[in-house]
Design a protein around this motif. Structure first.
Motif, PDB file in Angstrom:
ATOM      1  N   ALA A  42       0.842  -1.187   0.000  1.00  0.00           N
ATOM      2  CA  ALA A  42       0.000   0.000   0.000  1.00  0.00           C
ATOM      3  C   ALA A  42       0.881   1.243   0.000  1.00  0.00           C
ATOM      4  O   ALA A  42       1.931   1.262   0.642  1.00  0.00           O
ATOM      5  N   GLU A  43       0.450   2.245  -0.723  1.00  0.00           N
ATOM      6  CA  GLU A  43       1.163   3.523  -0.805  1.00  0.00           C
ATOM      7  C   GLU A  43       0.349   4.614  -0.123  1.00  0.00           C
ATOM      8  O   GLU A  43      -0.829   4.439   0.183  1.00  0.00           O
ATOM      9  N   CYS A  44       0.972   5.769   0.071  1.00  0.00           N
ATOM     10  CA  CYS A  44       0.302   6.911   0.676  1.00  0.00           C
ATOM     11  C   CYS A  44      -0.730   7.499  -0.282  1.00  0.00           C
ATOM     12  O   CYS A  44      -0.614   7.369  -1.498  1.00  0.00           O
ATOM     13  N   PHE A  45      -1.724   8.161   0.293  1.00  0.00           N
ATOM     14  CA  PHE A  45      -2.745   8.827  -0.514  1.00  0.00           C
ATOM     15  C   PHE A  45      -2.191  10.097  -1.135  1.00  0.00           C
ATOM     16  O   PHE A  45      -1.404  10.821  -0.532  1.00  0.00           O
ATOM     17  N   TYR A  46      -2.620  10.357  -2.351  1.00  0.00           N
ATOM     18  CA  TYR A  46      -2.279  11.571  -3.074  1.00  0.00           C
ATOM     19  C   TYR A  46      -3.474  11.907  -3.957  1.00  0.00           C
ATOM     20  O   TYR A  46      -3.920  11.050  -4.726  1.00  0.00           O
ATOM     21  N   GLY A  47      -4.008  13.093  -3.818  1.00  0.00           N
ATOM     22  CA  GLY A  47      -5.163  13.476  -4.610  1.00  0.00           C
ATOM     23  C   GLY A  47      -6.393  12.632  -4.323  1.00  0.00           C
ATOM     24  O   GLY A  47      -7.224  12.424  -5.197  1.00  0.00           O
ATOM     25  N   GLY A  48      -6.494  12.114  -3.091  1.00  0.00           N
ATOM     26  CA  GLY A  48      -7.647  11.317  -2.703  1.00  0.00           C
ATOM     27  C   GLY A  48      -7.580   9.853  -3.095  1.00  0.00           C
ATOM     28  O   GLY A  48      -8.509   9.105  -2.832  1.00  0.00           O
ATOM     29  N   LEU A  49      -6.481   9.429  -3.721  1.00  0.00           N
ATOM     30  CA  LEU A  49      -6.327   8.044  -4.172  1.00  0.00           C
ATOM     31  C   LEU A  49      -5.010   7.457  -3.677  1.00  0.00           C
ATOM     32  O   LEU A  49      -4.049   8.183  -3.431  1.00  0.00           O
ATOM     33  N   ALA A  50      -4.981   6.130  -3.570  1.00  0.00           N
ATOM     34  CA  ALA A  50      -3.747   5.437  -3.197  1.00  0.00           C
ATOM     35  C   ALA A  50      -3.605   4.175  -4.040  1.00  0.00           C
ATOM     36  O   ALA A  50      -4.604   3.556  -4.424  1.00  0.00           O
ATOM     37  N   SER A  51      -2.370   3.806  -4.315  1.00  0.00           N
ATOM     38  CA  SER A  51      -2.076   2.556  -5.030  1.00  0.00           C
ATOM     39  C   SER A  51      -1.930   1.436  -4.010  1.00  0.00           C
ATOM     40  O   SER A  51      -1.255   1.600  -2.989  1.00  0.00           O
ATOM     41  N   VAL A  52      -2.550   0.297  -4.297  1.00  0.00           N
ATOM     42  CA  VAL A  52      -2.437  -0.882  -3.440  1.00  0.00           C
ATOM     43  C   VAL A  52      -2.197  -2.096  -4.326  1.00  0.00           C
ATOM     44  O   VAL A  52      -2.402  -2.052  -5.543  1.00  0.00           O
ATOM     45  N   GLU A  53      -1.767  -3.174  -3.701  1.00  0.00           N
ATOM     46  CA  GLU A  53      -1.507  -4.419  -4.436  1.00  0.00           C
ATOM     47  C   GLU A  53      -2.121  -5.586  -3.685  1.00  0.00           C
ATOM     48  O   GLU A  53      -2.008  -5.683  -2.460  1.00  0.00           O
ATOM     49  N   ILE A  54      -2.786  -6.466  -4.439  1.00  0.00           N
ATOM     50  CA  ILE A  54      -3.337  -7.706  -3.896  1.00  0.00           C
ATOM     51  C   ILE A  54      -2.967  -8.823  -4.868  1.00  0.00           C
ATOM     52  O   ILE A  54      -3.297  -8.745  -6.051  1.00  0.00           O
ATOM     53  N   GLY A  55      -2.258  -9.819  -4.385  1.00  0.00           N
ATOM     54  CA  GLY A  55      -1.904 -10.966  -5.215  1.00  0.00           C
ATOM     55  C   GLY A  55      -1.127 -10.607  -6.466  1.00  0.00           C
ATOM     56  O   GLY A  55      -1.324 -11.212  -7.507  1.00  0.00           O
ATOM     57  N   GLU A  57      -1.404  -7.949  -8.242  1.00  0.00           N
ATOM     58  CA  GLU A  57      -2.160  -7.040  -9.112  1.00  0.00           C
ATOM     59  C   GLU A  57      -2.267  -5.674  -8.452  1.00  0.00           C
ATOM     60  O   GLU A  57      -2.545  -5.572  -7.248  1.00  0.00           O
ATOM     61  N   GLY A  58      -2.074  -4.615  -9.231  1.00  0.00           N
ATOM     62  CA  GLY A  58      -2.166  -3.261  -8.719  1.00  0.00           C
ATOM     63  C   GLY A  58      -3.556  -2.676  -8.892  1.00  0.00           C
ATOM     64  O   GLY A  58      -4.234  -2.935  -9.889  1.00  0.00           O
ATOM     65  N   TYR A  59      -3.970  -1.905  -7.900  1.00  0.00           N
ATOM     66  CA  TYR A  59      -5.284  -1.264  -7.906  1.00  0.00           C
ATOM     67  C   TYR A  59      -5.156   0.140  -7.335  1.00  0.00           C
ATOM     68  O   TYR A  59      -4.191   0.467  -6.652  1.00  0.00           O
ATOM     69  N   CYS A  60      -6.181   0.931  -7.560  1.00  0.00           N
ATOM     70  CA  CYS A  60      -6.301   2.264  -6.985  1.00  0.00           C
ATOM     71  C   CYS A  60      -7.530   2.258  -6.080  1.00  0.00           C
ATOM     72  O   CYS A  60      -8.570   1.719  -6.462  1.00  0.00           O
ATOM     73  N   ILE A  61      -7.401   2.846  -4.889  1.00  0.00           N
ATOM     74  CA  ILE A  61      -8.545   2.950  -3.990  1.00  0.00           C
ATOM     75  C   ILE A  61      -8.759   4.407  -3.596  1.00  0.00           C
ATOM     76  O   ILE A  61      -7.839   5.222  -3.658  1.00  0.00           O
ATOM     77  N   ASP A  62      -9.998   4.711  -3.165  1.00  0.00           N
ATOM     78  CA  ASP A  62     -10.267   6.030  -2.605  1.00  0.00           C
ATOM     79  C   ASP A  62     -10.144   5.937  -1.083  1.00  0.00           C
ATOM     80  O   ASP A  62      -9.835   4.874  -0.535  1.00  0.00           O
ATOM     81  N   LYS A  63     -10.407   7.061  -0.391  1.00  0.00           N
ATOM     82  CA  LYS A  63     -10.186   7.116   1.054  1.00  0.00           C
ATOM     83  C   LYS A  63     -11.219   6.343   1.876  1.00  0.00           C
ATOM     84  O   LYS A  63     -11.093   6.255   3.089  1.00  0.00           O
ATOM     85  N   THR A  64     -12.205   5.736   1.206  1.00  0.00           N
ATOM     86  CA  THR A  64     -13.140   4.861   1.921  1.00  0.00           C
ATOM     87  C   THR A  64     -12.822   3.393   1.653  1.00  0.00           C
ATOM     88  O   THR A  64     -13.487   2.519   2.186  1.00  0.00           O
ATOM     89  N   GLY A  65     -11.826   3.128   0.793  1.00  0.00           N
ATOM     90  CA  GLY A  65     -11.431   1.761   0.479  1.00  0.00           C
ATOM     91  C   GLY A  65     -12.083   1.202  -0.765  1.00  0.00           C
ATOM     92  O   GLY A  65     -11.855   0.048  -1.113  1.00  0.00           O
ATOM     93  N   ASN A  66     -12.888   2.016  -1.442  1.00  0.00           N
ATOM     94  CA  ASN A  66     -13.517   1.563  -2.694  1.00  0.00           C
ATOM     95  C   ASN A  66     -12.488   1.517  -3.816  1.00  0.00           C
ATOM     96  O   ASN A  66     -11.665   2.430  -3.943  1.00  0.00           O
TER      97      ASN A  66
END
Length: 69
Positions: A42-55, A57-66
């Motif tokens: 998981a990375e830090c939030f920037y502009g309301g979004l953060a990069s995360v990885e699961i298995g 695969e990379g994804y982008c989430i918002d500050k509610t985890g969506n």
């Protein structure tokens, strides 16, 4: 005193990525989980979004985890 988290990243936009039980989640400044631990990376939030990885695969989430498409 034993550390509460295995790893903690900087606070950004009111949240910090922390690793506990081998997974990352995000806490607020009170130490409360806002997004439960579920990410391999998981990375830090920037502009309301953060990069995360699961298995690998990379994804982008918002500050509610969506996940963002």
């Amino acid at each position: 005193m034993k550390p509460q988290f295995e790893e903690a990243k900087f606070f950004s936009q009111g949240l910090a990525a922390v690793r506990i039980g081998g997974k990352f989640g995000y806490i607020n400044i009170k130490g409360e989980f806002i997004i439960q631990p579920q990410f391999d990376e998981a990375e830090c939030f920037y502009g309301g979004l953060a990069s995360v990885e699961i298995g690998g695969e990379g994804y982008c989430i918002d500050k509610t985890g969506n996940f963002i498409d």
